[in-house]
Design an enzyme around this catalytic site. Structure first.
Site, PDB file in Angstrom:
ATOM      1  N   ALA A  85     105.158  -8.890 100.713  1.00 43.57           N
ATOM      2  CA  ALA A  85     105.595  -9.930 101.647  1.00 43.57           C
ATOM      3  C   ALA A  85     104.914 -11.265 101.367  1.00 43.57           C
ATOM      4  O   ALA A  85     104.059 -11.391 100.481  1.00 43.57           O
ATOM      5  CB  ALA A  85     105.334  -9.478 103.084  1.00 43.57           C
ATOM      6  N   HIS A  86     105.272 -12.275 102.162  1.00 42.27           N
ATOM      7  CA  HIS A  86     104.774 -13.636 101.973  1.00 42.27           C
ATOM      8  C   HIS A  86     103.261 -13.720 102.167  1.00 42.27           C
ATOM      9  O   HIS A  86     102.689 -13.068 103.013  1.00 42.27           O
ATOM     10  CB  HIS A  86     105.476 -14.610 102.924  1.00 42.27           C
ATOM     11  CG  HIS A  86     105.307 -14.278 104.370  1.00 42.27           C
ATOM     12  ND1 HIS A  86     106.142 -13.412 105.037  1.00 42.27           N
ATOM     13  CD2 HIS A  86     104.398 -14.683 105.281  1.00 42.27           C
ATOM     14  CE1 HIS A  86     105.753 -13.298 106.301  1.00 42.27           C
ATOM     15  NE2 HIS A  86     104.689 -14.063 106.467  1.00 42.27           N
ATOM     16  N   ASN A  87     102.643 -14.552 101.309  1.00 45.54           N
ATOM     17  CA  ASN A  87     101.216 -14.864 101.371  1.00 45.54           C
ATOM     18  C   ASN A  87     100.292 -13.696 101.053  1.00 45.54           C
ATOM     19  O   ASN A  87      99.086 -13.772 101.295  1.00 45.54           O
ATOM     20  CB  ASN A  87     100.835 -15.453 102.737  1.00 45.54           C
ATOM     21  CG  ASN A  87     101.499 -16.785 103.002  1.00 45.54           C
ATOM     22  OD1 ASN A  87     102.491 -16.848 103.713  1.00 45.54           O
ATOM     23  ND2 ASN A  87     100.978 -17.853 102.423  1.00 45.54           N
TER      24      ASN A  87
END
Length: 336
Positions: free
Chosen positions: A238-240
């Site tokens: 997922a993001h980050n």
């Protein structure tokens, strides 16, 4: 600042425009002529950048434009911020930020392709992309604007790479998508609002990403996968998320947003994490584990929710004993 290889500056937004788009109220306290020409997370706020904050400031910068709740507005004002007041700062930001930067369109045009690179028929290389020496782009792969593919990298058929840099000698599997937006949404009462993403996906050198994986780019910063990581098929990053060098993940791993994973970890099949946790170096997660808490360096955990493996295995043994006793009692009862 959003990476200009991937994002173009749409236009600065004046405070009245931010007020109109976001639904926040600046209560007439913003100086004339102030505008937002950048975006930033609240922990990295800077003058002229739009941020949002759901809590009181740990640090604040004069001239930053902050969307926040009524309870915290005065604290930001005292620090010199220009404050828009709203009950849902994240939603207000999501409605506004996409008007400051725009994604560069997927368009054909001049790209930098080393003469030794092999581009198979049907592959699409967008304007501004860079393909290194001896890289191979297989049929129907899509390389988005500004993307950098390192020397000797292999992009398998039907992969889609955008808002990303891929290191030297790294392999991206068929049908894998790198650099798409993550699952960052605001659950409003009336509608679901997707939060704009202005980060990148950075994959190091000598890494391997399997087939049909999804690696999201960051919301503000970057999603990073280190050198020599080995990610199996059907994994979601997922993001980050930050993954240290040499980490290995078996199939069906699901890593939630902003999770930090150290070096040389080993995730067995179907492992998952909750968001915003930190997993140390040299950690082992047993199959089907669900990590919901920080894990220190060098530990082996298992179970759902995950716990130290010795505790998990002890618990599993006790459950089997209980099940065996129950089964024996049931047989005795039927005989009686």
């Amino acid at each position: 600042m959003a990476d200009p290889r991937f994002y173009e500056s749409a236009r600065p937004l004046s405070v009245p425009e931010i007020e109109s788009l976001s639904g926040a109220s600046f209560e007439g306290l913003a100086p004339d002529g102030v505008s937002a020409n950048d975006v930033a997370p609240v922990g990295e706020m800077r003058s002229g950048a739009l941020s949002y904050a759901d809590g009181r400031p740990s640090s604040a910068v004069a001239g930053a434009i902050v969307l926040t709740k009524p309870d915290f507005a005065e604290q930001f004002r005292e620090a010199g911020c220009i404050v828009g007041v709203t009950n849902n700062p994240r939603a207000a930001y999501a409605r506004t930020a996409g008007h400051i930067f725009a994604e560069r369109p997927l368009a054909s045009g001049e790209a930098s392709i080393d003469p030794s690179a092999i581009i198979h028929p049907g592959a699409f290389i967008a304007a501004g992309a860079s393909i290194g020496a001896n890289a191979v782009i297989e049929p129907n792969a899509v390389i988005g604007p500004g993307v950098e593919i390192g020397e000797g990298a292999l992009i398998r058929a039907n992969a889609v790479i955008s808002f990303a840099t891929i290191g030297a000698r790294t392999e991206i599997g068929s049908c894998t998508v790198v650099g798409k937006t993550g699952f960052a949404i605001v659950l409003g009462a009336e509608q679901r609002i997707k939060v704009p993403h202005f980060g990148r996906a950075i994959i190091g050198s000598d890494a391997s990403i399997g087939a049909s994986c999804s690696i999201d780019r960051g919301v503000f910063g970057d999603t990073e996968i280190g050198d020599n990581c080995q990610i199996d098929n059907f994994c979601q990053i997922a993001h980050n998320v930050q993954i240290g060098s040499g980490t290995v993940m078996a199939a069906f791993a699901g890593i939630s947003g902003s999770t930090k994973i150290g070096r040389d970890c080993l995730f067995a099949g179907r492992c998952a994490t909750t968001d915003n946790i930190t997993i140390g170096n040299n950690v082992v997660l047993l199959a089907d584990s669900a990590a919901m808490y920080d894990i220190p360096d060098g530990e082996k955990w298992g179970g759902s929710p995950a716990m130290p493996a010795r505790n998990f295995l002890k618990q599993l043994t006790q459950m089997r004993r209980l099940a065996g006793i129950k089964g024996a009692q049931g047989k005795k009862a039927r005989r009686d």
